[in-house]
Design a protein around this motif. Structure first.
Motif, mmCIF file in Angstrom:
data_model
loop_
_atom_site.group_PDB
_atom_site.id
_atom_site.type_symbol
_atom_site.label_atom_id
_atom_site.label_comp_id
_atom_site.label_asym_id
_atom_site.label_seq_id
_atom_site.Cartn_x
_atom_site.Cartn_y
_atom_site.Cartn_z
ATOM 1 N N PHE B 95 57.508 10.814 -38.600
ATOM 2 C CA PHE B 95 58.009 11.117 -37.262
ATOM 3 C C PHE B 95 56.919 11.936 -36.585
ATOM 4 O O PHE B 95 56.663 13.076 -36.971
ATOM 5 N N PRO B 101 52.737 13.912 -22.508
ATOM 6 C CA PRO B 101 52.920 12.472 -22.298
ATOM 7 C C PRO B 101 51.627 11.672 -22.457
ATOM 8 O O PRO B 101 51.660 10.560 -22.974
ATOM 9 N N GLN B 102 50.491 12.254 -22.039
ATOM 10 C CA GLN B 102 49.243 11.500 -22.111
ATOM 11 C C GLN B 102 48.920 11.088 -23.539
ATOM 12 O O GLN B 102 48.455 9.974 -23.790
ATOM 13 N N VAL B 104 51.144 11.099 -26.191
ATOM 14 C CA VAL B 104 52.220 10.332 -26.812
ATOM 15 C C VAL B 104 52.106 8.858 -26.416
ATOM 16 O O VAL B 104 52.479 7.966 -27.179
ATOM 17 N N THR B 105 51.540 8.615 -25.222
ATOM 18 C CA THR B 105 51.293 7.217 -24.818
ATOM 19 C C THR B 105 50.364 6.542 -25.827
ATOM 20 O O THR B 105 50.616 5.424 -26.275
ATOM 21 N N PRO B 119 57.041 7.555 -32.800
ATOM 22 C CA PRO B 119 56.576 8.562 -31.840
ATOM 23 C C PRO B 119 57.730 9.201 -31.080
ATOM 24 O O PRO B 119 58.658 8.521 -30.662
ATOM 25 N N LEU B 120 57.671 10.531 -30.889
ATOM 26 C CA LEU B 120 58.679 11.232 -30.096
ATOM 27 C C LEU B 120 57.994 12.134 -29.081
ATOM 28 O O LEU B 120 57.069 12.866 -29.428
ATOM 29 N N LEU B 121 58.473 12.088 -27.847
ATOM 30 C CA LEU B 121 57.986 13.012 -26.829
ATOM 31 C C LEU B 121 58.969 14.177 -26.807
ATOM 32 O O LEU B 121 60.084 14.047 -26.323
ATOM 33 N N GLU B 128 66.375 21.727 -31.458
ATOM 34 C CA GLU B 128 67.700 21.248 -31.069
ATOM 35 C C GLU B 128 67.621 20.026 -30.141
ATOM 36 O O GLU B 128 68.616 19.330 -29.949
ATOM 37 N N GLN B 158 64.128 23.642 -41.251
ATOM 38 C CA GLN B 158 65.468 23.085 -41.504
ATOM 39 C C GLN B 158 65.397 21.592 -41.821
ATOM 40 O O GLN B 158 66.320 21.036 -42.415
ATOM 41 N N PHE B 159 64.271 20.952 -41.390
ATOM 42 C CA PHE B 159 64.170 19.511 -41.613
ATOM 43 C C PHE B 159 63.481 19.174 -42.924
ATOM 44 O O PHE B 159 63.355 18.001 -43.278
ATOM 45 N N LYS B 173 42.044 31.457 -33.280
ATOM 46 C CA LYS B 173 41.877 31.878 -31.887
ATOM 47 C C LYS B 173 43.117 31.663 -31.042
ATOM 48 O O LYS B 173 43.321 32.313 -30.038
ATOM 49 N N VAL B 177 42.777 35.785 -29.831
ATOM 50 C CA VAL B 177 41.349 35.512 -29.691
ATOM 51 C C VAL B 177 40.481 36.755 -29.951
ATOM 52 O O VAL B 177 39.306 36.649 -30.248
ATOM 53 N N THR B 178 41.103 37.940 -29.885
ATOM 54 C CA THR B 178 40.298 39.140 -30.052
ATOM 55 C C THR B 178 40.140 39.572 -31.505
ATOM 56 O O THR B 178 39.255 40.331 -31.852
#
Lengths: 316, 218
Positions: B95, B101-102, B104-105, B119-121, B128, B158-159, B173, B177-178
């Motif tokens: 999964f 979106p870019q 996941v396409t 694929p999941l967006l 949840e 949980q999965f 980073k 980042v510091t």
């Protein structure tokens, strides 16, 4: 202890690890119910089953157990089929005004870079024929326009240049150079049209931000924040810095280096017009108003952009 | 081709890593392929995949087996997922979740050709919103560069089945980042200590990145 759980394929009532009832969803229901379940709502089949079997909704642990029990090969194949449809649907609806604005501003910058890069080449190439003009017209657009419309003699008269040390060029040698010049002019024209398009899109999508910052700066802010939502959620100090990341992180890693006062907003008339000691204050104040404007725009509030702008102009 | 010990379908040949292609003749990222004894292998580059980098740095265990069910958070374009797709074989399932979106396409197109990728967006910060679309998994793989990476990992535990393996890629980073990366890595190690199986820093392939493997105990 009867437990109700739903996945995208249906609703199920379990007693321990035994399935005692279920309601399968059609494909259309799968897609529709999936959204509702994702938003935390209880869908109709669930209500029916819960009532009929006196079942309560599965807790996180119970849900995990049920998912494990249900995972046989056929179920997984169906799960894949439905998920592909849901994802396809999600992707179809994923394009927002923000995406379009970001592509537009990025393209405007790209086209400008290309035009300026080619103009450099043009200057060198044309310089074989008429090098004196290079210094006379510093602005790229002006240069390209001039040489594409007028020949060397005319330009020499206009610019009051007596002699040229460049070589004479036959018509066939000048042709490709002028073709390049036309291409560059095309690009500058494209950029002009893009900026008009951007202005329209920005006024439609975020009126307040556009009035306070101007469409170019506002678009860059949205792009660097990622979206109007992210811009609205972020702090005003971050907005102040968007575009000055190099200087910002340099300072964060080495406290000896001074922090930047402004990022993209440095080009705003209010910051440009401020005196040296006031620049930081102007940047901060502008960022504050931009933060307010972004929030109002994101939550689709009233038009207060001109009032915000006025407050700034009065102070600076 | 010599199989890399304990890891199914991962091979080494002339210093490079390969996986046995579960979907022969199919490539998605212009990866090089090698044909040996009628079998097709895809080059698995550590410069492009943190999992490959960890294997090159001789991590002892990754937990992925044939037919494993994998929950992949931060699937992006699908580079690493496509190689995990080779590792688990056609009986396995992945999964792949990402929020942009870019990408996941792109992932969708890879998944159209490889049936074991779904694929999941979705936003991994909010399990949840997708719990009902996935199943319990043997492997939880996460590669998300956000400040609260560790929190996201724990939320998605949980999965993962009991006895399952969690694989977490950390970008120092993104967390802070510091601070010095080795301090951040040590802190993560301490948080995961009770369940930690192994970990590796990923240089020279990735700068200031590390990969941790944990096992979900009772």
């Amino acid at each position: 202890m009867r437990v109700l759980y739903s996945d995208v394929l249906g609703s199920y009532v379990f007693e321990g690890t035994k399935l005692i009832a279920k309601a399968d969803f059609s494909l259309d229901q799968s897609i529709g119910f999936s959204r509702e379940i994702a938003e935390g709502r209880t869908v109709a089949p669930e209500k029916e089953l819960m009532q009929k079997y006196s079942a309560h909704k599965a807790s996180q642990e119970e849900a995990s157990q049920i998912r494990e029990v249900m995972a046989d090969k056929e179920h997984l194949q169906d799960l894949r089929r439905v998920n592909m449809k849901i994802t396809a649907d999600d992707l179809r609806h994923s394009v927002t005004a923000d995406h379009i604005i970001i592509h537009t501003i990025n393209n405007a910058e790209e086209v400008t870079r290309m035009a300026n890069g080619l103009a450099k080449r043009l200057r060198e190439w044309y310089g074989l024929h008429f090098p004196e003009i290079n210094e006379k017209i510093e602005d790229n657009y002006g240069f390209v326009k001039a040489i594409s419309r007028k020949d060397r003699k005319t330009l020499m008269d206009e610019l009051k240049i007596a002699e040229s040390i460049g070589s004479t060029m036959a018509k066939t040698e000048l042709e490709p150079i002028l073709e390049l010049a036309e291409t560059i002019l095309d690009l500058y024209e494209q950029k002009r049209r893009l900026e008009l398009y951007l202005e329209k899109a920005m006024k439609l999508n975020c009126r307040n931000l556009t009035v306070v910052a101007g469409s170019l700066i506002a678009a860059k802010l949205i792009r660097d924040a990622g979206s109007l939502q992210k811009l609205a959620k972020t702090t005003s100090t971050t907005i102040q810095m968007l575009g000055a990341e190099k200087a910002l992180f340099r300072h964060l890693k080495n406290r000896a280096m001074k922090p930047p006062k402004h990022g993209h907003i440095v080009n705003h008339p209010i910051v440009l017009g401020a005196s040296r000691p006031m620049k930081g204050k102007a940047a901060r104040a502008l960022a504050d108003k931009l933060s307010i404007a972004a929030k109002v725009d994101y939550f689709k509030g009233e038009f207060i952009g001109d009032r915000l702008r006025q407050e700034l102009e009065e102070r600076f | 081709m010599k199989q890399v010990q304990k890891f199914p379908n991962i091979f080494e040949y002339k210093g490079k890593l390969y996986t046995l292609n579960s979907y022969p003749k199919l490539t998605h990222f212009e990866e090089k392929t090698v044909l040996q004894r009628g079998l097709e292998y895809r080059e698995f580059r550590p410069e492009r995949s943190k999992l490959a980098a960890a294997v090159m740095n001789k991590i002892s265990q990754i937990g992925i087996r044939q037919a494993s069910k994998v929950l992949y958070l931060g699937a992006s374009h699908g580079y690493t997922p496509s190689f995990i797709s080779d590792m688990v074989g056609r009986q396995g399932i992945i999964f792949g979740i990402d929020v942009a979106p870019q990408v996941v396409t792109r992932l969708y197109f890879v998944a159209s050709r490889r049936n074991n990728i779904i694929p999941l967006l979705a936003d991994c910060n909010k399990p949840e919103t997708y719990h009902h679309r996935i199943t319990q998994c043997d492997i939880l793989y996460q590669d998300i560069a956000q400040r609260n990476q560790l929190e996201i990992f724990l939320k998605n535990m949980q999965f993962l089945k009991q006895g399952g393996f969690g694989i977490l890629a950390i970008k120092a980073k993104s967390i802070d980042v510091t601070r010095q990366p080795r301090h951040i890595f040590r802190e993560i190690k301490q948080s995961l200590e009770k369940t930690l199986v192994d970990y590796r820093e990923l240089h020279p392939y990735e700068k200031d990145h590390a990969l941790y493997v944990i096992k979900k105990q009772e």
